[in-house]
Write a protein that holds these residues in place. Structure first.
Motif, PDB file in Angstrom:
ATOM      1  N   ILE A  21       0.849  -1.194   0.000  1.00  0.00           N
ATOM      2  CA  ILE A  21       0.000   0.000   0.000  1.00  0.00           C
ATOM      3  C   ILE A  21       0.883   1.243   0.000  1.00  0.00           C
ATOM      4  O   ILE A  21       0.678   2.168  -0.791  1.00  0.00           O
ATOM      5  CB  ILE A  21      -0.962  -0.004   1.214  1.00  0.00           C
ATOM      6  N   GLY A  22       1.867   1.269   0.879  1.00  0.00           N
ATOM      7  CA  GLY A  22       2.792   2.405   0.939  1.00  0.00           C
ATOM      8  C   GLY A  22       3.579   2.575  -0.346  1.00  0.00           C
ATOM      9  O   GLY A  22       3.771   3.704  -0.818  1.00  0.00           O
ATOM     10  N   ILE A  23       4.016   1.480  -0.934  1.00  0.00           N
ATOM     11  CA  ILE A  23       4.771   1.535  -2.187  1.00  0.00           C
ATOM     12  C   ILE A  23       3.906   2.111  -3.302  1.00  0.00           C
ATOM     13  O   ILE A  23       4.353   2.984  -4.056  1.00  0.00           O
ATOM     14  CB  ILE A  23       5.310   0.136  -2.555  1.00  0.00           C
ATOM     15  N   VAL A  24       2.685   1.624  -3.421  1.00  0.00           N
ATOM     16  CA  VAL A  24       1.780   2.093  -4.476  1.00  0.00           C
ATOM     17  C   VAL A  24       1.523   3.592  -4.332  1.00  0.00           C
ATOM     18  O   VAL A  24       1.577   4.347  -5.313  1.00  0.00           O
ATOM     19  CB  VAL A  24       0.460   1.294  -4.469  1.00  0.00           C
ATOM     20  N   LEU A  25       1.250   4.031  -3.120  1.00  0.00           N
ATOM     21  CA  LEU A  25       0.993   5.462  -2.903  1.00  0.00           C
ATOM     22  C   LEU A  25       2.236   6.304  -3.182  1.00  0.00           C
ATOM     23  O   LEU A  25       2.127   7.399  -3.754  1.00  0.00           O
ATOM     24  CB  LEU A  25       0.482   5.699  -1.481  1.00  0.00           C
ATOM     25  N   THR A  26       3.409   5.793  -2.841  1.00  0.00           N
ATOM     26  CA  THR A  26       4.656   6.505  -3.131  1.00  0.00           C
ATOM     27  C   THR A  26       4.888   6.608  -4.636  1.00  0.00           C
ATOM     28  O   THR A  26       5.248   7.680  -5.147  1.00  0.00           O
ATOM     29  CB  THR A  26       5.853   5.789  -2.458  1.00  0.00           C
ATOM     30  N   ILE A  27       4.672   5.508  -5.338  1.00  0.00           N
ATOM     31  CA  ILE A  27       4.841   5.512  -6.797  1.00  0.00           C
ATOM     32  C   ILE A  27       3.888   6.520  -7.431  1.00  0.00           C
ATOM     33  O   ILE A  27       4.278   7.292  -8.310  1.00  0.00           O
ATOM     34  CB  ILE A  27       4.612   4.103  -7.389  1.00  0.00           C
ATOM     35  N   THR A  44      -2.165   5.287 -13.462  1.00  0.00           N
ATOM     36  CA  THR A  44      -2.868   5.729 -12.259  1.00  0.00           C
ATOM     37  C   THR A  44      -4.057   4.815 -11.968  1.00  0.00           C
ATOM     38  O   THR A  44      -4.268   4.390 -10.823  1.00  0.00           O
ATOM     39  CB  THR A  44      -3.338   7.189 -12.400  1.00  0.00           C
ATOM     40  N   PHE A  45      -4.812   4.481 -12.997  1.00  0.00           N
ATOM     41  CA  PHE A  45      -5.958   3.586 -12.855  1.00  0.00           C
ATOM     42  C   PHE A  45      -5.515   2.235 -12.300  1.00  0.00           C
ATOM     43  O   PHE A  45      -6.103   1.721 -11.335  1.00  0.00           O
ATOM     44  CB  PHE A  45      -6.639   3.415 -14.220  1.00  0.00           C
ATOM     45  N   LEU A  46      -4.461   1.653 -12.861  1.00  0.00           N
ATOM     46  CA  LEU A  46      -3.965   0.352 -12.409  1.00  0.00           C
ATOM     47  C   LEU A  46      -3.454   0.412 -10.971  1.00  0.00           C
ATOM     48  O   LEU A  46      -3.725  -0.491 -10.165  1.00  0.00           O
ATOM     49  CB  LEU A  46      -2.857  -0.147 -13.340  1.00  0.00           C
ATOM     50  N   LEU A  47      -2.723   1.462 -10.635  1.00  0.00           N
ATOM     51  CA  LEU A  47      -2.186   1.577  -9.276  1.00  0.00           C
ATOM     52  C   LEU A  47      -3.286   1.824  -8.248  1.00  0.00           C
ATOM     53  O   LEU A  47      -3.200   1.328  -7.113  1.00  0.00           O
ATOM     54  CB  LEU A  47      -1.121   2.665  -9.214  1.00  0.00           C
ATOM     55  N   MET A  48      -4.321   2.554  -8.638  1.00  0.00           N
ATOM     56  CA  MET A  48      -5.447   2.769  -7.716  1.00  0.00           C
ATOM     57  C   MET A  48      -6.205   1.460  -7.480  1.00  0.00           C
ATOM     58  O   MET A  48      -6.626   1.175  -6.351  1.00  0.00           O
ATOM     59  CB  MET A  48      -6.387   3.851  -8.244  1.00  0.00           C
ATOM     60  N   PHE A  53      -7.010  -3.539  -3.892  1.00  0.00           N
ATOM     61  CA  PHE A  53      -6.782  -4.965  -3.662  1.00  0.00           C
ATOM     62  C   PHE A  53      -5.828  -5.215  -2.495  1.00  0.00           C
ATOM     63  O   PHE A  53      -6.005  -6.166  -1.738  1.00  0.00           O
ATOM     64  CB  PHE A  53      -6.289  -5.654  -4.933  1.00  0.00           C
ATOM     65  N   PHE A  54      -4.815  -4.374  -2.312  1.00  0.00           N
ATOM     66  CA  PHE A  54      -3.909  -4.535  -1.176  1.00  0.00           C
ATOM     67  C   PHE A  54      -4.625  -4.224   0.144  1.00  0.00           C
ATOM     68  O   PHE A  54      -4.408  -4.915   1.144  1.00  0.00           O
ATOM     69  CB  PHE A  54      -2.660  -3.672  -1.334  1.00  0.00           C
ATOM     70  N   VAL A  55      -5.481  -3.204   0.142  1.00  0.00           N
ATOM     71  CA  VAL A  55      -6.262  -2.901   1.344  1.00  0.00           C
ATOM     72  C   VAL A  55      -7.167  -4.081   1.671  1.00  0.00           C
ATOM     73  O   VAL A  55      -7.285  -4.492   2.837  1.00  0.00           O
ATOM     74  CB  VAL A  55      -7.081  -1.595   1.169  1.00  0.00           C
ATOM     75  N   ASN A  56      -7.793  -4.666   0.651  1.00  0.00           N
ATOM     76  CA  ASN A  56      -8.646  -5.833   0.877  1.00  0.00           C
ATOM     77  C   ASN A  56      -7.830  -7.015   1.396  1.00  0.00           C
ATOM     78  O   ASN A  56      -8.303  -7.777   2.237  1.00  0.00           O
ATOM     79  CB  ASN A  56      -9.390  -6.226  -0.401  1.00  0.00           C
ATOM     80  N   SER A  57      -6.614  -7.162   0.921  1.00  0.00           N
ATOM     81  CA  SER A  57      -5.753  -8.239   1.399  1.00  0.00           C
ATOM     82  C   SER A  57      -5.452  -8.073   2.890  1.00  0.00           C
ATOM     83  O   SER A  57      -5.509  -9.041   3.656  1.00  0.00           O
ATOM     84  CB  SER A  57      -4.449  -8.270   0.591  1.00  0.00           C
ATOM     85  N   THR A  94      -0.330  -7.972  -9.644  1.00  0.00           N
ATOM     86  CA  THR A  94      -0.390  -8.030 -11.112  1.00  0.00           C
ATOM     87  C   THR A  94      -0.605  -6.638 -11.693  1.00  0.00           C
ATOM     88  O   THR A  94       0.043  -6.263 -12.672  1.00  0.00           O
ATOM     89  CB  THR A  94      -1.524  -8.980 -11.561  1.00  0.00           C
ATOM     90  N   PHE A  95      -1.496  -5.865 -11.090  1.00  0.00           N
ATOM     91  CA  PHE A  95      -1.733  -4.509 -11.579  1.00  0.00           C
ATOM     92  C   PHE A  95      -0.508  -3.627 -11.395  1.00  0.00           C
ATOM     93  O   PHE A  95      -0.228  -2.758 -12.227  1.00  0.00           O
ATOM     94  CB  PHE A  95      -2.962  -3.887 -10.912  1.00  0.00           C
ATOM     95  N   VAL A  96       0.247  -3.829 -10.324  1.00  0.00           N
ATOM     96  CA  VAL A  96       1.487  -3.076 -10.127  1.00  0.00           C
ATOM     97  C   VAL A  96       2.506  -3.459 -11.209  1.00  0.00           C
ATOM     98  O   VAL A  96       3.153  -2.585 -11.791  1.00  0.00           O
ATOM     99  CB  VAL A  96       2.080  -3.309  -8.712  1.00  0.00           C
TER     100      VAL A  96
END
Length: 179
Positions: A21-27, A44-48, A53-57, A94-96
């Motif tokens: 989650i932190g990595i995605v937001l940083t990217i 942006t769409f893919l990372l969001m 999905f990471f929050v759900n995990s 996968t989206f990342v």
């Protein structure tokens, strides 16, 4: 007697998902500082989506951990939450991977133009990811090579990445434009 650690170990997955989650937001924050000429919308769409999905995990793994500590443990329910968390994490990852392939390709396109090296980056990146997935599957299925290729979720993730590579190739040859 089985300890609670032996029953279910999701703590590491909670930490890993939280880290992602932190990595995605940083990217996201970094790419918006130096936007490529194209591709920022898709990335942006893919990372969001990956973020969700990471929050759900994290939520699913936390729920599995909570359920496993109840006096009347329903292991079927616990395993369902663990499975949901695993699929969520895998889809987010996968989206990342797809976003990185798009992003690397678009930045190289801006930096060095449309040449073989620009197209080679996402191909090599994704093929390397696929090799790692295949090796992981072989190890995970204890050397049963053919069973490892039947892992539905990992095959689905690889198929999504292959489709993304198709979009990159079509973009490279001007057939479509990745927004």
């Amino acid at each position: 007697m089985e300890t609670e650690e032996e029953k279910i170990n999701v703590r590491d997955w909670i930490i890993l998902s939280t880290t992602m989650i932190g990595i995605v937001l940083t990217i996201l924050a970094l790419i918006w500082q130096n936007v490529p000429s194209n591709g920022i919308v898709s990335v942006t769409f893919l990372l969001m989506l990956a973020f969700v999905f990471f929050v759900n995990s994290v939520s699913s793994n936390s729920k599995a951990q909570f359920e496993s500590k109840l006096k009347d443990v329903n292991m079927k329910k616990v395993n369902q939450f663990v499975s949901l968390a695993e699929y969520s994490f895998g889809l987010g990852f996968t989206f990342v991977i797809i976003a990185f392939a798009f992003l690397g390709y678009k930045y190289l396109l801006d930096f060095i133009g449309a040449n073989l090296l620009t197209l080679l980056l996402p191909i090599v990146f994704l093929v390397t990811a696929w090799i790692v997935i295949v090796i992981y599957n072989i190890i995970n299925f204890s050397g049963k090579v053919f069973k490892s290729f039947r892992s539905l979720k990992r095959n689905l993730w690889m198929l999504l990445e292959l489709i993304a590579l198709g979009f990159i190739i079509l973009d490279f040859f001007g057939v479509i434009l990745i927004p």
